[in-house]
Each structure stands twice: as structure tokens, then as C-alpha cells.
Design an enzyme around this catalytic site. Structure first.
Site, short mmCIF file in Angstrom:
data_model
loop_
_atom_site.label_atom_id
_atom_site.label_comp_id
_atom_site.label_asym_id
_atom_site.label_seq_id
_atom_site.Cartn_x
_atom_site.Cartn_y
_atom_site.Cartn_z
N GLY A 179 11.52 -0.87 2.48
CA GLY A 179 11.55 0.59 2.60
C GLY A 179 11.21 1.38 1.35
O GLY A 179 11.34 2.61 1.33
N ASP A 186 5.72 -7.09 15.32
CA ASP A 186 4.56 -7.72 14.69
C ASP A 186 3.32 -6.87 14.96
O ASP A 186 2.92 -6.71 16.12
CB ASP A 186 4.41 -9.13 15.30
CG ASP A 186 3.27 -9.91 14.67
OD1 ASP A 186 2.39 -9.29 14.03
OD2 ASP A 186 3.26 -11.14 14.83
N TRP A 233 8.33 2.15 -0.07
CA TRP A 233 7.26 3.15 0.13
C TRP A 233 7.74 4.27 1.04
O TRP A 233 7.42 5.44 0.83
CB TRP A 233 6.01 2.49 0.73
CG TRP A 233 5.14 1.80 -0.28
CD1 TRP A 233 5.54 1.25 -1.46
CD2 TRP A 233 3.73 1.58 -0.19
NE1 TRP A 233 4.46 0.69 -2.11
CE2 TRP A 233 3.35 0.88 -1.35
CE3 TRP A 233 2.76 1.88 0.76
CZ2 TRP A 233 2.02 0.50 -1.61
CZ3 TRP A 233 1.43 1.50 0.52
CH2 TRP A 233 1.08 0.83 -0.65
N LYS A 238 -3.11 -2.13 0.80
CA LYS A 238 -3.13 -3.29 -0.11
C LYS A 238 -4.07 -4.32 0.48
O LYS A 238 -4.03 -4.61 1.68
CB LYS A 238 -1.73 -3.90 -0.21
CG LYS A 238 -1.77 -5.26 -0.89
CD LYS A 238 -0.46 -5.70 -1.42
CE LYS A 238 0.55 -6.06 -0.37
NZ LYS A 238 1.86 -6.21 -0.99
N ASP A 288 7.47 -2.52 10.63
CA ASP A 288 7.42 -3.84 9.96
C ASP A 288 7.86 -4.89 10.97
O ASP A 288 8.60 -4.60 11.90
CB ASP A 288 8.34 -3.87 8.73
CG ASP A 288 7.96 -4.98 7.75
OD1 ASP A 288 7.39 -4.66 6.68
OD2 ASP A 288 8.20 -6.18 8.05
C1 LIG Z 1 5.01 -6.22 0.14
S1 LIG Z 1 6.00 -6.06 1.55
C2 LIG Z 1 6.09 -4.34 1.78
C3 LIG Z 1 6.97 -3.62 0.78
C4 LIG Z 1 7.18 -2.17 1.14
N1 LIG Z 1 5.95 -1.40 1.06
C5 LIG Z 1 8.19 -1.53 0.25
O1 LIG Z 1 7.83 -0.66 -0.54
O2 LIG Z 1 9.37 -1.86 0.37
C6 LIG Z 1 4.92 -6.55 2.83
C7 LIG Z 1 5.50 -6.38 4.22
O3 LIG Z 1 4.51 -6.70 5.21
C8 LIG Z 1 5.24 -7.13 6.34
N2 LIG Z 1 4.39 -7.82 7.31
C9 LIG Z 1 3.75 -8.99 7.15
N3 LIG Z 1 3.13 -9.36 8.28
C10 LIG Z 1 3.38 -8.38 9.18
C11 LIG Z 1 3.02 -8.19 10.55
N4 LIG Z 1 2.28 -9.09 11.20
N5 LIG Z 1 3.44 -7.08 11.18
C12 LIG Z 1 4.20 -6.17 10.51
N6 LIG Z 1 4.59 -6.30 9.23
C13 LIG Z 1 4.18 -7.39 8.57
C14 LIG Z 1 6.30 -8.04 5.74
O4 LIG Z 1 7.35 -8.26 6.64
C15 LIG Z 1 6.70 -7.28 4.49
O5 LIG Z 1 7.86 -6.50 4.69
#
Ligand SMILES: C[S@@+](CC[C@H](N)C(=O)[O-])C[C@H]1O[C@@H](n2cnc3c(N)ncnc32)[C@H](O)[C@@H]1O
Length: 206
Positions: free
Chosen positions: A60, A96, A62, A161, A80
Site C-alpha cells: 500500500g 489476480d 503507493w 515498473k 493486488d
Molecule cells: C513491488 S510490489 C508493489 C509495492 C507497492 N507499489 C507499494 O508501494 O507498496 C509488487 C506487487 O505486485 C503484485 N502482483 C504480482 N503479480 C500480480 C498479479 N498477477 N495480479 C495482481 N498483483 C500482482 C504483488 O502481489 C506485489 O504486491
């Protein structure tokens, strides 16, 4: 079970990291917040009253930045695959993003209202095998770009990203054709050894 050398090194690095320390002071849930803060400083992403969609939002960091910047008259919709504790001013949808059902649920929540900004920090769980990780990562940013193209209002902005590697250049070409101005950023809070970069695309052509 004894910790491996690499996980011990990760823990040591994590707790001595200036952004981890700063996030604990500032009440941010992740050090990732500072990447968005820096991007916003450079690229002026937020304004009060905006509608923002945050993909890959957990835990959370961002969303906290976004909710703070758009204020009480703005709206943040976050999603997420993992659960996320609630944040004032943020509506959260768990699922997902690669599944049509989740895409449709998000579209229904947006309900045709004009979106100003889509931010995606999504990243798959990395196995360390590039040939497996890179296509998974590219698939997520492909889908993020697809959603952004369906929901952004003309002139809207997109931040994602992305990992440099196979598929990056063709994807970037797609972004360039859909937006007026596209820059690649490597915020200070992004670890130098990570291949991640952030694409800031402004002025959706609609
Ligand atoms: C680097 S983290 C994000 C951090 C977030 N922006 C923050 O500031 O706290 C990447 C996120 O992408 C999510 N993610 C990966 N694959 C996903 C998918 N198929 N669907 C949804 N979210 C996904 C992961 O669960 C993870 O929480």
C-alpha cells in the site's frame, strides 16, 4: 532452519536501508513509496481531485502517496493479488490481474468515470531464472497498458515498473505510440542492481 547467506544479507541490507528507515518514520508501508514521491516530484503526476488506479498495490505504499496527493475530492482504486489493509480514501479489489474476472471487476468499479492516472508497480514473484521471470513481468505490464488504454481519459498519464530485457523495447514502442511524451526513470530508491525502471507516459492520445 538456519538462514541462508543470501537471506541474511537481504535482512541486513533491508534494515540498514535509508528508505526503509525513512518509511518507518513517515508511516509509509513500503520503501516503494519514495519511488513514487520522486517520480511525482520530477513529473508532476498528481493533482487534488484526480481519479487514480493503482495496480500491484500491496502493501500500500503507493496507494498511501496517491490518496494523500489526490485528497478528499479524489479517488484511488487499488488492486493486488495479495490482500491489503485498508487505507482511507482507497477502494481495494483483491485478485489476480491476469484473470479476466479481476479485470472486469475493476472495470465495473471504474464504471466509465474518467481516469486521470494509472500507476502499476506490479511484479511477479521472481524465480531468478530470467527466461521465466521476464515473460511473466512483460505480461503484467502488457495488461496494465491495455487497461490504461481502455480507462484513461485523453491527456491522462501512465506510470509502470518494467524490467529491461526481452519484450521491453516492443512494449515501449507501444507506449510511445499511445502517449505524447514518454520518459524512462530510475528513482534513487530503486536498487541499482535491479533491472527495474519506471516508464512515465504522459498525454494519452485517446
Ligand atoms: C513491488 S510490489 C508493489 C509495492 C507497492 N507499489 C507499494 O508501494 O507498496 C509488487 C506487487 O505486485 C503484485 N502482483 C504480482 N503479480 C500480480 C498479479 N498477477 N495480479 C495482481 N498483483 C500482482 C504483488 O502481489 C506485489 O504486491
Amino acid at each position: 532452519m538456519a538462514r541462508s547467506k543470501s537471506s541474511k544479507r537481504w535482512l541486513e541490507e533491508h534494515f540498514s536501508d535509508q528508505y526503509v528507515k525513512q518509511s518507518q518514520k513517515d508511516g509509509y508501508r513500503s520503501r516503494a513509496s519514495y519511488k513514487l514521491v520522486e517520480l511525482d516530484k520530477k513529473d508532476k503526476l498528481f493533482r487534488p481531485g484526480m481519479t487514480v488506479v493503482d495496480l500491484g498495490a500491496a502493501p500500500g505504499g503507493w496507494s498511501q502517496v496517491a490518496a494523500n496527493r489526490v485528497g478528499d475530492h479524489g479517488k484511488v482504486l487499488a488492486s493486488d493479488i495479495l490482500m491489503m489493509d485498508s487505507i482511507a480514501g482507497v477502494e481495494f479489489i483483491q485478485g489476480d490481474f491476469t484473470e479476466n474476472e479481476v479485470f472486469d471487476t475493476l472495470m465495473a468499479a471504474i464504471d466509465g468515470s474518467p481516469v486521470d492516472l494509472v500507476i502499476s508497480d506490479m511484479a511477479p514473484n521472481m524465480s531468478g531464472v530470467g527466461a521465466v521471470d521476464q515473460p511473466k513481468a512483460m505480461y503484467l505490464v502488457e495488461l496494465a497498458l491495455d487497461m490504461a488504454s481502455q480507462i484513461l481519459k485523453p491527456g491522462g498519464n501512465f506510470v509502470a515498473k518494467v524490467f529491461q530485457g526481452e519484450g521491453f523495447e516492443p512494449w515501449l514502442a507501444e507506449v510511445r505510440s499511445a502517449f505524447g511524451k514518454v520518459v524512462t526513470r530510475k528513482p534513487d530508491a530503486s536498487r541499482a542492481r535491479s533491472r527495474e525502471v519506471y516508464i512515465v507516459a504522459k498525454g494519452f492520445k485517446g
